[in-house]
Design a protein around this motif. Structure first.
Motif, PDB file in Angstrom:
ATOM      1  N   MET A   1      20.221 -25.378 -13.286  1.00  0.00           N
ATOM      2  CA  MET A   1      19.495 -26.495 -12.663  1.00  0.00           C
ATOM      3  C   MET A   1      18.829 -26.028 -11.364  1.00  0.00           C
ATOM      4  O   MET A   1      19.397 -25.230 -10.624  1.00  0.00           O
ATOM      5  CB  MET A   1      20.484 -27.628 -12.346  1.00  0.00           C
ATOM      6  CG  MET A   1      19.812 -28.863 -11.788  1.00  0.00           C
ATOM      7  SD  MET A   1      20.984 -29.886 -10.891  1.00  0.00           S
ATOM      8  CE  MET A   1      22.049 -30.401 -12.223  1.00  0.00           C
ATOM      9  N   ASN A   2      17.626 -26.527 -11.142  1.00  0.00           N
ATOM     10  CA  ASN A   2      16.904 -26.173  -9.916  1.00  0.00           C
ATOM     11  C   ASN A   2      16.975 -27.296  -8.893  1.00  0.00           C
ATOM     12  O   ASN A   2      17.193 -28.457  -9.238  1.00  0.00           O
ATOM     13  CB  ASN A   2      15.427 -25.900 -10.235  1.00  0.00           C
ATOM     14  CG  ASN A   2      15.257 -24.750 -11.198  1.00  0.00           C
ATOM     15  OD1 ASN A   2      15.849 -23.690 -11.028  1.00  0.00           O
ATOM     16  ND2 ASN A   2      14.452 -24.971 -12.229  1.00  0.00           N
ATOM     17  N   TYR A   3      16.776 -26.912  -7.641  1.00  0.00           N
ATOM     18  CA  TYR A   3      16.753 -27.870  -6.544  1.00  0.00           C
ATOM     19  C   TYR A   3      15.404 -27.806  -5.834  1.00  0.00           C
ATOM     20  O   TYR A   3      14.810 -26.732  -5.705  1.00  0.00           O
ATOM     21  CB  TYR A   3      17.877 -27.570  -5.546  1.00  0.00           C
ATOM     22  CG  TYR A   3      19.251 -27.643  -6.149  1.00  0.00           C
ATOM     23  CD1 TYR A   3      19.888 -28.872  -6.303  1.00  0.00           C
ATOM     24  CD2 TYR A   3      19.909 -26.497  -6.572  1.00  0.00           C
ATOM     25  CE1 TYR A   3      21.157 -28.944  -6.860  1.00  0.00           C
ATOM     26  CE2 TYR A   3      21.176 -26.561  -7.128  1.00  0.00           C
ATOM     27  CZ  TYR A   3      21.797 -27.789  -7.272  1.00  0.00           C
ATOM     28  OH  TYR A   3      23.052 -27.858  -7.833  1.00  0.00           O
ATOM     29  N   ASP A  48      16.607 -31.686 -12.779  1.00  0.00           N
ATOM     30  CA  ASP A  48      16.563 -31.015 -11.475  1.00  0.00           C
ATOM     31  C   ASP A  48      16.763 -32.032 -10.360  1.00  0.00           C
ATOM     32  O   ASP A  48      16.289 -33.166 -10.443  1.00  0.00           O
ATOM     33  CB  ASP A  48      15.196 -30.318 -11.272  1.00  0.00           C
ATOM     34  CG  ASP A  48      15.087 -29.007 -12.037  1.00  0.00           C
ATOM     35  OD1 ASP A  48      16.035 -28.654 -12.764  1.00  0.00           O
ATOM     36  OD2 ASP A  48      14.041 -28.344 -11.910  1.00  0.00           O
ATOM     37  N   GLU A  67      16.038 -37.331  -8.930  1.00  0.00           N
ATOM     38  CA  GLU A  67      16.065 -36.322  -9.979  1.00  0.00           C
ATOM     39  C   GLU A  67      14.817 -36.403 -10.827  1.00  0.00           C
ATOM     40  O   GLU A  67      14.174 -37.458 -10.930  1.00  0.00           O
ATOM     41  CB  GLU A  67      17.318 -36.451 -10.849  1.00  0.00           C
ATOM     42  CG  GLU A  67      17.376 -37.677 -11.713  1.00  0.00           C
ATOM     43  CD  GLU A  67      18.582 -37.655 -12.652  1.00  0.00           C
ATOM     44  OE1 GLU A  67      19.308 -38.663 -12.693  1.00  0.00           O
ATOM     45  OE2 GLU A  67      18.794 -36.631 -13.334  1.00  0.00           O
TER      46      GLU A  67
END
Length: 152
Positions: A1-3, A48, A67
DNA sequence: GCCAACGTTGGC
DNA sequence: GCCAACGTTGGC
């Protein structure tokens, strides 16, 4: 998962506005910067996590969490002559600008101000705290993400 | 309101 | 392709 971190001027669209949207979801339109577009087009994935950042206001800073609920698709405001984001060079057959859909998760317990973020040595490599940075969407590393949340 | 930083535009 | 002029962002 990206932030990620995404900026918005609260006068134009605030986290309170997002919370009040149907399904607490809105499309993130109006981005007219190629670097930011490329991130939405190529890297932002459903699920994300995103910081909502209020810019150009009394206390600039992180105000909440969101998100990604829909991945990159054409930004229709570029085709609308009535829109302030109209871009005559964006052809509906070959759209130049991209947006994603974003859903409200929660407000942070308090505003985590830019001034406070700048004091954190561990965050000194974030584009956000660099002078002259104008990116309205930027990646956040997992370490930066959890550190910022620990400041709440 | 000021202004630094930086992206975009367009003449050449 | 260079680069000056101009516009925008966004903190302060």
């Amino acid at each position: 998962m990206n932030y990620w971190l995404m900026k918005s001027e609260p006068n134009a669209f605030s986290i309170d506005d997002l919370e009040k949207m149907p399904n607490q979801t809105e499309h993130w339109d109006g981005v007219r910067n190629y670097q930011a577009r490329n991130m939405m087009r190529d890297q932002m994935k459903i699920g994300d996590q995103v910081f909502f950042y209020h810019s150009n206001c009394e206390i600039p800073g992180i105000v909440g969490l969101m998100e990604v609920v829909r991945e990159g698709y054409p930004d229709h405001t570029a085709f609308d002559p009535q829109s302030k984001y109209f871009d005559p060079k964006s052809d509906p057959e070959k759209p130049r600008w991209i947006m994603v859909d974003i859903k409200y998760i929660r407000h942070t317990n308090r505003v985590i101000s830019l001034a406070e973020l700048k004091e954190q040595e561990i965050l000194e490599n974030m584009p956000l705290v660099r002078k002259g940075n104008r990116l309205s969407i930027m990646p956040v590393s997992p370490a930066e993400w959890s550190y910022i949340l620990s400041l709440e």
